[in-house]
Scaffold this motif. Structure first.
Motif, PDB file in Angstrom:
ATOM      1  N   VAL A 185       0.854  -1.183   0.000  1.00  0.00           N
ATOM      2  CA  VAL A 185       0.000   0.000   0.000  1.00  0.00           C
ATOM      3  C   VAL A 185       0.892   1.236   0.000  1.00  0.00           C
ATOM      4  N   PRO A 186       0.830   2.077  -1.035  1.00  0.00           N
ATOM      5  CA  PRO A 186       1.645   3.298  -1.035  1.00  0.00           C
ATOM      6  C   PRO A 186       1.248   4.222   0.109  1.00  0.00           C
ATOM      7  N   SER A 187       2.174   5.075   0.513  1.00  0.00           N
ATOM      8  CA  SER A 187       1.867   6.099   1.498  1.00  0.00           C
ATOM      9  C   SER A 187       0.777   7.019   0.958  1.00  0.00           C
ATOM     10  N   SER A 188      -0.083   7.498   1.854  1.00  0.00           N
ATOM     11  CA  SER A 188      -1.160   8.398   1.425  1.00  0.00           C
ATOM     12  C   SER A 188      -0.621   9.724   0.908  1.00  0.00           C
ATOM     13  N   VAL A 189       0.625  10.059   1.238  1.00  0.00           N
ATOM     14  CA  VAL A 189       1.217  11.299   0.731  1.00  0.00           C
ATOM     15  C   VAL A 189       2.175  11.014  -0.429  1.00  0.00           C
ATOM     16  N   SER A 190       1.926   9.951  -1.155  1.00  0.00           N
ATOM     17  CA  SER A 190       2.727   9.637  -2.334  1.00  0.00           C
ATOM     18  C   SER A 190       2.173  10.390  -3.538  1.00  0.00           C
ATOM     19  N   ALA A 191       2.861  10.228  -4.683  1.00  0.00           N
ATOM     20  CA  ALA A 191       2.444  10.905  -5.912  1.00  0.00           C
ATOM     21  C   ALA A 191       1.415  10.111  -6.706  1.00  0.00           C
ATOM     22  N   VAL A 192       0.919   9.008  -6.146  1.00  0.00           N
ATOM     23  CA  VAL A 192      -0.101   8.214  -6.827  1.00  0.00           C
ATOM     24  C   VAL A 192      -1.331   9.087  -7.080  1.00  0.00           C
ATOM     25  N   LYS A 193      -1.898   8.970  -8.268  1.00  0.00           N
ATOM     26  CA  LYS A 193      -3.080   9.770  -8.599  1.00  0.00           C
ATOM     27  C   LYS A 193      -4.359   9.054  -8.168  1.00  0.00           C
ATOM     28  N   VAL A 194      -5.265   9.818  -7.554  1.00  0.00           N
ATOM     29  CA  VAL A 194      -6.577   9.331  -7.150  1.00  0.00           C
ATOM     30  C   VAL A 194      -7.607  10.256  -7.778  1.00  0.00           C
ATOM     31  N   GLY A 195      -8.385   9.721  -8.710  1.00  0.00           N
ATOM     32  CA  GLY A 195      -9.360  10.568  -9.387  1.00  0.00           C
ATOM     33  C   GLY A 195      -8.745  11.736 -10.113  1.00  0.00           C
ATOM     34  N   GLY A 196      -7.550  11.516 -10.671  1.00  0.00           N
ATOM     35  CA  GLY A 196      -6.892  12.556 -11.451  1.00  0.00           C
ATOM     36  C   GLY A 196      -6.056  13.529 -10.654  1.00  0.00           C
ATOM     37  N   ARG A 197      -6.065  13.409  -9.308  1.00  0.00           N
ATOM     38  CA  ARG A 197      -5.254  14.310  -8.464  1.00  0.00           C
ATOM     39  C   ARG A 197      -4.256  13.503  -7.657  1.00  0.00           C
ATOM     40  N   ARG A 198      -3.084  14.095  -7.415  1.00  0.00           N
ATOM     41  CA  ARG A 198      -2.070  13.424  -6.624  1.00  0.00           C
ATOM     42  C   ARG A 198      -2.601  13.170  -5.217  1.00  0.00           C
ATOM     43  N   SER A 199      -2.270  11.987  -4.692  1.00  0.00           N
ATOM     44  CA  SER A 199      -2.737  11.634  -3.359  1.00  0.00           C
ATOM     45  C   SER A 199      -2.279  12.654  -2.324  1.00  0.00           C
ATOM     46  N   TYR A 200      -1.016  13.129  -2.438  1.00  0.00           N
ATOM     47  CA  TYR A 200      -0.530  14.078  -1.438  1.00  0.00           C
ATOM     48  C   TYR A 200      -1.279  15.392  -1.480  1.00  0.00           C
ATOM     49  N   ASP A 201      -1.773  15.794  -2.675  1.00  0.00           N
ATOM     50  CA  ASP A 201      -2.571  17.017  -2.762  1.00  0.00           C
ATOM     51  C   ASP A 201      -3.903  16.849  -2.036  1.00  0.00           C
ATOM     52  N   GLU A 252      -9.285  12.403   3.561  1.00  0.00           N
ATOM     53  CA  GLU A 252      -8.737  11.134   4.015  1.00  0.00           C
ATOM     54  C   GLU A 252      -8.581  10.223   2.799  1.00  0.00           C
ATOM     55  N   VAL A 253      -7.375   9.760   2.572  1.00  0.00           N
ATOM     56  CA  VAL A 253      -7.077   8.961   1.384  1.00  0.00           C
ATOM     57  C   VAL A 253      -6.581   7.583   1.805  1.00  0.00           C
ATOM     58  N   VAL A 254      -7.207   6.547   1.280  1.00  0.00           N
ATOM     59  CA  VAL A 254      -6.750   5.179   1.489  1.00  0.00           C
ATOM     60  C   VAL A 254      -6.481   4.577   0.110  1.00  0.00           C
ATOM     61  N   LEU A 255      -5.224   4.257  -0.155  1.00  0.00           N
ATOM     62  CA  LEU A 255      -4.830   3.770  -1.473  1.00  0.00           C
ATOM     63  C   LEU A 255      -4.925   2.253  -1.536  1.00  0.00           C
ATOM     64  N   GLU A 256      -5.181   1.754  -2.727  1.00  0.00           N
ATOM     65  CA  GLU A 256      -5.280   0.313  -2.943  1.00  0.00           C
ATOM     66  C   GLU A 256      -3.885  -0.314  -2.984  1.00  0.00           C
ATOM     67  N   PRO A 257      -3.760  -1.558  -2.505  1.00  0.00           N
ATOM     68  CA  PRO A 257      -2.462  -2.243  -2.598  1.00  0.00           C
ATOM     69  C   PRO A 257      -2.035  -2.412  -4.052  1.00  0.00           C
ATOM     70  N   ARG A 258      -0.719  -2.445  -4.249  1.00  0.00           N
ATOM     71  CA  ARG A 258      -0.155  -2.643  -5.586  1.00  0.00           C
ATOM     72  C   ARG A 258       0.808  -3.821  -5.548  1.00  0.00           C
ATOM     73  N   SER A 259       0.865  -4.530  -6.648  1.00  0.00           N
ATOM     74  CA  SER A 259       1.784  -5.664  -6.746  1.00  0.00           C
ATOM     75  C   SER A 259       3.176  -5.155  -7.078  1.00  0.00           C
ATOM     76  N   VAL A 260       4.120  -5.415  -6.195  1.00  0.00           N
ATOM     77  CA  VAL A 260       5.524  -5.056  -6.413  1.00  0.00           C
ATOM     78  C   VAL A 260       6.371  -6.269  -6.055  1.00  0.00           C
ATOM     79  N   THR A 261       7.627  -6.215  -6.412  1.00  0.00           N
ATOM     80  CA  THR A 261       8.546  -7.307  -6.073  1.00  0.00           C
ATOM     81  C   THR A 261       9.848  -6.729  -5.525  1.00  0.00           C
ATOM     82  N   VAL A 262      10.214  -7.188  -4.337  1.00  0.00           N
ATOM     83  CA  VAL A 262      11.517  -6.849  -3.771  1.00  0.00           C
ATOM     84  C   VAL A 262      12.426  -8.044  -4.038  1.00  0.00           C
ATOM     85  N   HIS A 263      13.340  -7.877  -4.970  1.00  0.00           N
ATOM     86  CA  HIS A 263      14.215  -8.978  -5.381  1.00  0.00           C
ATOM     87  C   HIS A 263      15.245  -9.314  -4.305  1.00  0.00           C
ATOM     88  N   ARG A 264      15.717  -8.273  -3.633  1.00  0.00           N
ATOM     89  CA  ARG A 264      16.783  -8.478  -2.637  1.00  0.00           C
ATOM     90  C   ARG A 264      16.731  -7.359  -1.612  1.00  0.00           C
TER      91      ARG A 264
END
Length: 306
Positions: free
Chosen positions: A124-140, A147-159
């Motif tokens: 789950v990205p931080s709510s003050v990240s640059a992810v866009k929600v409805g066309g606006r940056r979450s941090y804005d 109150e912003v709750v972002l959806e989880p995203r699939s990522v991979t930490v290789h090491r």
């Protein structure tokens, strides 16, 4: 009456490999490059937070067409995670929300919690990240009081390599790590989630990007020095357009007839190899990024002559 905008300076297209200092946004770095080069067409591949330092890849001129393909590669970071404090931004720049003593945690427990932050993750990205929600940056939205709750995203930490565990106070732990991960991974979310799993909270106190795809901060330079390298003064920090494309994609050498065909947007014979290729003519000029589509290869991105 508006003043007439000055034309861009005549500079070669290419990639700037910039070692970003702390305290600057990625947009600040782009603005400095534009001023140094007297060129408006400059962009970046992959944002770095203001507190972060390290590799930021810029495109100049037609090389901006490469940026969408550069930013999606794996990244490597050097970071320091602090356990015992949770912040509103999941990094050192945010207000401390909660504290908890880490005195009961030994190094093995800390290392085990960080091991759990490797492999495929739903992050789950931080709510003050640059992810866009409805066309606006979450941090804005957060700054506007939403109150912003972002959806989880699939990522991979290789090491995730733990280099050092220190205790700056009896109740706090700092962990120096190297993280190799997929694009879109938030290192501050790793700090947050490891701290939560240990029951003490966590946040990020230092971050430096050292690798992005085929590019390394060891070949980067401060933005003004990289710009000077582009304009002919030499030195690290600049890759001409064709060299930059070759670093990212396999090369396909073109016959004169193929080069002409691609310049008109026409298809040429397929190679039977999947993925984008840097199509380069006999003079070493990048003509296009091409991709097989059945028996032929089509232009994905064209690079017309200057």
């Amino acid at each position: 009456m508006n003043a007439r905008r000055r034309p861009d300076a005549d500079v070669p297209p290419g990639l700037l490999l910039v070692d970003k200092p702390g305290g600057m946004t990625s947009h600040d770095v782009v603005a400095r490059a534009r001023r140094a080069l007297s060129v408006r067409r400059v962009g970046h591949a992959g944002t770095l937070d203001p507190m972060a330092t390290g590799l930021l890849v810029l495109g100049v001129g037609t090389a901006t067409r490469l940026l969408g393909h550069v930013g999606g590669h794996d990244k490597t970071y050097e970071a320091t995670l602090r356990l015992g404090q949770a912040t509103v931004t999941d990094d050192r720049e945010g207000e401390v929300l909660a504290t908890a003593s880490t005195a009961h945690l030994d190094d093995a427990a800390i290392a085990a919690a960080l091991t759990e932050q490797t492999g495929p993750l739903q992050q789950v990205p931080s709510s003050v990240s640059a992810v866009k929600v409805g066309g606006r940056r979450s941090y804005d939205r957060v700054r506007a009081g939403e109150e912003v709750v972002l959806e989880p995203r699939s990522v991979t930490v290789h090491r995730l390599d733990v280099h050092r565990i220190t205790r700056p106070t009896p109740h706090l732990v700092d962990v120096d790590v190297t993280v190799a991960c997929s694009a879109g991974t938030y290192i501050r979310a790793i700090a947050r989630d490891a701290g939560a799993a240990l029951g003490v909270g966590g946040h990020l106190t230092a971050l430096r990007r050292t690798v992005s795809g085929p590019f390394s901060v060891g070949h980067a330079a401060p933005v003004e020095e990289a710009a000077a390298a582009l304009t002919g003064e030499g030195g690290p920090g600049f890759l001409p357009l064709t060299e930059g494309a070759r670093a990212v994609f396999p090369e396909r050498l073109l016959t004169p007839e193929e080069a002409v065909a691609l310049s008109y947007g026409q298809r040429i014979a397929a190679t039977g190899t999947a993925g984008l290729h840097a199509a380069v003519d006999g003079e070493g000029r990048l003509v296009a990024l091409v991709e097989d589509a059945g028996r032929t290869a089509r232009v994905n991105v064209g690079f017309p002559p200057a």
